[in-house]
Motif scaffolding. Structure first.
Motif, PDB file in Angstrom:
ATOM      1  N   ARG A   1      82.282 118.824  31.090  1.00  0.00           N
ATOM      2  CA  ARG A   1      82.117 117.487  30.510  1.00  0.00           C
ATOM      3  C   ARG A   1      81.684 116.486  31.571  1.00  0.00           C
ATOM      4  O   ARG A   1      80.814 115.645  31.333  1.00  0.00           O
ATOM      5  N   GLN A   2      82.243 116.594  32.760  1.00  0.00           N
ATOM      6  CA  GLN A   2      81.848 115.713  33.851  1.00  0.00           C
ATOM      7  C   GLN A   2      80.374 115.931  34.209  1.00  0.00           C
ATOM      8  O   GLN A   2      79.629 114.967  34.392  1.00  0.00           O
ATOM      9  N   ALA A   3      79.960 117.181  34.284  1.00  0.00           N
ATOM     10  CA  ALA A   3      78.554 117.485  34.567  1.00  0.00           C
ATOM     11  C   ALA A   3      77.652 116.948  33.457  1.00  0.00           C
ATOM     12  O   ALA A   3      76.586 116.377  33.728  1.00  0.00           O
ATOM     13  N   LEU A   4      78.079 117.104  32.206  1.00  0.00           N
ATOM     14  CA  LEU A   4      77.295 116.611  31.079  1.00  0.00           C
ATOM     15  C   LEU A   4      77.136 115.098  31.148  1.00  0.00           C
ATOM     16  O   LEU A   4      76.049 114.569  30.899  1.00  0.00           O
ATOM     17  N   GLU A   5      78.190 114.400  31.504  1.00  0.00           N
ATOM     18  CA  GLU A   5      78.104 112.938  31.603  1.00  0.00           C
ATOM     19  C   GLU A   5      77.124 112.524  32.693  1.00  0.00           C
ATOM     20  O   GLU A   5      76.378 111.545  32.535  1.00  0.00           O
ATOM     21  N   GLU A   6      77.068 113.262  33.789  1.00  0.00           N
ATOM     22  CA  GLU A   6      76.092 112.966  34.844  1.00  0.00           C
ATOM     23  C   GLU A   6      74.672 113.266  34.368  1.00  0.00           C
ATOM     24  O   GLU A   6      73.737 112.518  34.661  1.00  0.00           O
ATOM     25  N   ILE A   7      74.506 114.346  33.624  1.00  0.00           N
ATOM     26  CA  ILE A   7      73.195 114.695  33.079  1.00  0.00           C
ATOM     27  C   ILE A   7      72.729 113.623  32.105  1.00  0.00           C
ATOM     28  O   ILE A   7      71.562 113.218  32.115  1.00  0.00           O
ATOM     29  N   VAL A   8      73.637 113.149  31.266  1.00  0.00           N
ATOM     30  CA  VAL A   8      73.291 112.100  30.303  1.00  0.00           C
ATOM     31  C   VAL A   8      72.869 110.840  31.053  1.00  0.00           C
ATOM     32  O   VAL A   8      71.884 110.187  30.678  1.00  0.00           O
ATOM     33  N   ASP A   9      73.576 110.478  32.129  1.00  0.00           N
ATOM     34  CA  ASP A   9      73.176 109.327  32.943  1.00  0.00           C
ATOM     35  C   ASP A   9      71.763 109.515  33.483  1.00  0.00           C
ATOM     36  O   ASP A   9      70.938 108.591  33.429  1.00  0.00           O
TER      37      ASP A   9
END
Length: 88
Positions: A7-15
């Motif tokens: 989830r943390q990686a996904l949030e960075e990808i979304v950013d």
């Protein structure tokens, strides 16, 4: 632990994807950023990101009366997150 990291990686990808479409919003919530992606990014990527974020968030907040997600489900969601990494 894998769900938290994914989830943390996904949030960075979304950013990163928000910045790449010209809509940086570091201050916005994850849900708001996913709405931005739905409007400005590819429909497939935005839908995959939204589904993965929702399911990973649920996996990170399991209640005592709920079943924990299976290892196969978390592995699948990690694959979805990996598929969203922008190719350079």
């Amino acid at each position: 632990m894998a769900a938290f990291l994914a989830r943390q990686a996904l949030e960075e990808i979304v950013d990163q994807r928000c910045m790449s479409v010209g809509a940086p919003a570091q201050w916005a919530s994850a849900r708001s950023k996913l709405v931005v992606l739905r409007s400005l990014d590819s429909e497939e990527a935005a839908d995959a990101a939204a589904r993965a974020w929702s399911r990973l968030s649920a996996a990170c907040h399991v209640h005592a009366f709920e079943l924990h997600p299976s290892a196969a489900e978390i592995e699948y969601l990690c694959g979805v997150v990996a598929s969203l990494v922008p190719v350079r």
